[in-house]
Design an enzyme around this catalytic site. Structure first.
Site, PDB file in Angstrom:
ATOM      1  N   ASN A 287     -59.165 -43.978  14.356  1.00 33.95           N
ATOM      2  CA  ASN A 287     -60.602 -44.247  14.366  1.00 33.95           C
ATOM      3  C   ASN A 287     -60.960 -45.566  15.039  1.00 33.95           C
ATOM      4  O   ASN A 287     -62.119 -45.974  15.026  1.00 33.95           O
ATOM      5  CB  ASN A 287     -61.155 -44.269  12.935  1.00 33.95           C
ATOM      6  N   SER A 288     -59.990 -46.257  15.602  1.00 40.39           N
ATOM      7  CA  SER A 288     -60.262 -47.542  16.245  1.00 40.39           C
ATOM      8  C   SER A 288     -61.269 -47.349  17.375  1.00 40.39           C
ATOM      9  O   SER A 288     -61.067 -46.553  18.285  1.00 40.39           O
ATOM     10  CB  SER A 288     -58.961 -48.113  16.811  1.00 40.39           C
TER      11      SER A 288
ATOM     12  N   VAL B 105     -65.529 -79.299  22.074  1.00 44.70           N
ATOM     13  CA  VAL B 105     -64.991 -80.088  20.968  1.00 44.70           C
ATOM     14  C   VAL B 105     -63.920 -79.291  20.229  1.00 44.70           C
ATOM     15  O   VAL B 105     -63.950 -78.065  20.193  1.00 44.70           O
ATOM     16  CB  VAL B 105     -66.078 -80.490  19.941  1.00 44.70           C
TER      17      VAL B 105
ATOM     18  N   HIS C  82     -58.650 -53.213  22.511  1.00 42.88           N
ATOM     19  CA  HIS C  82     -57.220 -52.932  22.376  1.00 42.88           C
ATOM     20  C   HIS C  82     -56.898 -51.453  22.592  1.00 42.88           C
ATOM     21  O   HIS C  82     -55.727 -51.091  22.700  1.00 42.88           O
ATOM     22  CB  HIS C  82     -56.704 -53.425  21.022  1.00 42.88           C
TER      23      HIS C  82
ATOM     24  N   ASP D  51     -62.896 -57.921  20.728  1.00 42.95           N
ATOM     25  CA  ASP D  51     -62.213 -56.623  20.729  1.00 42.95           C
ATOM     26  C   ASP D  51     -63.171 -55.473  21.026  1.00 42.95           C
ATOM     27  O   ASP D  51     -63.110 -54.419  20.393  1.00 42.95           O
ATOM     28  CB  ASP D  51     -61.494 -56.385  19.407  1.00 42.95           C
TER      29      ASP D  51
END
Length: 525
Positions: free
Chosen positions: A259-260, A317, A157, A187
């Site tokens: 800090n991502s 499934v 992101h 991510d």
């Protein structure tokens, strides 16, 4: 006779000032040393071993040997140079803030509680902290080198859709970078920094952290030289509703905005996870963050480096958790395994003989705890691999062998029935099933409901069905494993369940293109 009172008095001998008996000296030295040591968190240093019993001496020696260093300066000094600031620029027509890559509706409680963090103003502000200015959207996050030749890890992101990526290293230098590949489901993203060949890099840990272990969250959010916070691992395997592969490490540490994509280090200086989200009911950090485990990072990064995409195993499934009510309905001793709501036509599971209502409880002889564990296990395997599935089929255990397919990159999901006057649930017709709090009609008699089962035309808001999420337009396909076409069919199966002294009955429901099982109380006849 001499009177004693007349004898000359001899003054008593006085000890020189400042001198103490050896016994008193040893005692006072021990006390003083102990008080000083307690103030600094150290073991007590006695004046000399001559005044300490052998048992006490051994205890003090053991204490000194197990003491840990105070502070993390040495670790931080070693690992901080590997952490980078990641800045992106995106040219786009849509300039309004958006949260399209988040799994929760904008403004919803889940969206407020679980936030991406990364950007000049943190969150809110869009993915990766992006902000729109004219036709330019910028974003800011963190990352870290995993090899000396410039490969680095960050969050999907942060760089998703980026036209330009720049990184700033710990020493203030700026480099251009390109996106090698991204994986939205976990991510994660892999980028390659250009213009260098001897970058300091971090090592991804081979082990798993234990609950209670120290962890350091390091980031370089704005290219200002980095930030470090400390906390502990408080949980593993966390599910925050991000997707079927949620397996986060929860760290209780005040992770900073921006800090991502940054690393979470253990005390050995190895990366145990990639920071990706914070628990944020107030909009800022409350000291709870979530990291993607290093094992997942290794697997994803290796595939991104090799081919730019990630391939996952797939058995085809629709599955759901086995609740205690469902377990009771199926006669299971424990609420474990993954319940197959519906196998996909011509999928690997259907070809192997798996049917709706089966419970998958083992993969290659390893127990499956729940539906999410099954999804993670299968998703971590390579397409084309041959596996064995342990299945509970109508009360009998069996083992099936199948070859994994490849998980489609995208699935078309239909919205189900249209909300119009001719759709199911709008005409008010049907037969009541009061024990379940439902009114139903044969599906083939209601436009848009299909040809199989009975469609729900009305739900008592105070009934058991409403409590379990059934709604108008849902189609009941089976009750207790038997196909139903009328309200009488449902009543008959309820009567049989009561005669068998069952407390609940399992029904299979279709909502749009998705199927699921729901356990409903049988009630009185």
């Amino acid at each position: 006779m001499t009177n004693p009172a007349d004898l000359p008095k001899i003054p008593p001998q006085k000890k020189p000032r400042g001198l103490l008996s050896m016994r008193k000296f040893a005692l006072m030295a021990s006390v003083v040393a102990g008080l000083g040591a307690a103030a600094y968190g150290l073991s007590t240093p006695y004046a000399t071993d001559a005044f300490v019993s052998p048992a006490h001496a051994q205890v003090n020696k053991d204490v000194r040997q197990v003491q840990q260093p105070i502070g993390f300066a040495d670790i931080v000094e070693r690992v901080k140079p590997s952490v980078i600031s990641v800045r992106v620029r995106i040219e786009e027509k849509q300039t309004a803030d958006n949260n399209d890559d988040l799994p929760f509706p904008p403004g919803s409680p889940m969206e407020r509680f679980f936030r991406r963090f990364g950007g000049p103003d943190g969150f809110p502000g869009g993915p990766g902290g992006r902000r729109g200015r004219g036709n330019l959207v910028t974003g800011q996050g963190s990352g870290f080198f995993i090899s000396a030749d410039g490969y680095a890890v960050t969050n999907n992101h942060v760089v998703d859709g980026a036209d330009k990526v720049e990184v700033t290293t710990d020493d203030g230098k700026t480099y251009k970078a390109k996106v090698i590949g991204t994986d939205k489901r976990t991510d994660l993203a892999l980028i390659k920094v250009e213009g260098g060949s001897n970058f300091p890099f971090a090592k991804l840990s081979d082990g798993e952290p234990r609950i209670g272990d120290w962890v350091l969250a390091v980031g370089n959010p704005f290219g200002l030289g980095g930030t470090v916070t400390a906390g502990i691992v408080s949980a593993r395997g966390r599910d925050i509703g991000n997707g079927p592969y949620d397996d986060f490490i929860q760290i209780d540490a005040p992770v900073n905005k921006g800090n991502s994509g940054g690393p979470a280090f253990d005390t050995a200086g190895e990366v145990i996870g990639v920071n990706t989200a914070i628990y944020s009911p107030s909009g800022g950090s409350v000291g709870i963050a979530f990291s993607i485990p290093s094992a997942t990072v290794k697997n994803v990064v290796a595939q991104l480096k090799d081919k730019g995409t990630v391939s996952r195993g797939w058995i085809g499934v629709q599955i759901q958790p086995v609740t205690q009510e469902i377990a009771d309905s199926l006669g299971l001793k424990k609420a474990e395994g993954a319940l197959v709501a519906e196998p996909q036509t011509n999928g690997p599971a259907a070809k192997a003989g798996i049917e709706s209502g089966d419970v998958i409880n083992k993969v290659n002889d390893q127990p499956v705890k729940d539906a999410r564990e099954l999804a993670r296990t299968i998703g971590g395997m390579a397409p084309g691999a041959s596996i064995k599935l342990g299945v509970l089929h109508k009360g009998s255990e069996k083992t099936l062998t199948l070859t994994l397919g490849e998980l489609p990159n995208a699935k078309s999901i239909k919205t189900g029935f249209n909300d119009n006057d001719n759709g199911p649930g709008r005409n008010g017709n049907g037969s009541d099933v009061p024990n379940l709090g439902l009114t139903v009609a044969p599906a083939k008699s209601v436009a848009g409901a299909g040809k199989e089962g009975v469609v729900i035309t009305n739900v008592n808001p105070d009934g058991a069905s409403a409590e379990r999420g059934l709604k108008e337009g849902d189609v009941i396909l089976e009750v207790a494993g038997k196909s139903v076409a009328t309200a009488d069919d449902i009543r008959n199966e309820l009567n049989i369940a009561r005669a068998d002294k069952k407390n609940s009955v399992l029904i299979r429901v279709r909502s749009g293109d998705s199927s699921r099982f729901v356990a409903l109380p049988v009630g009185k006849g």
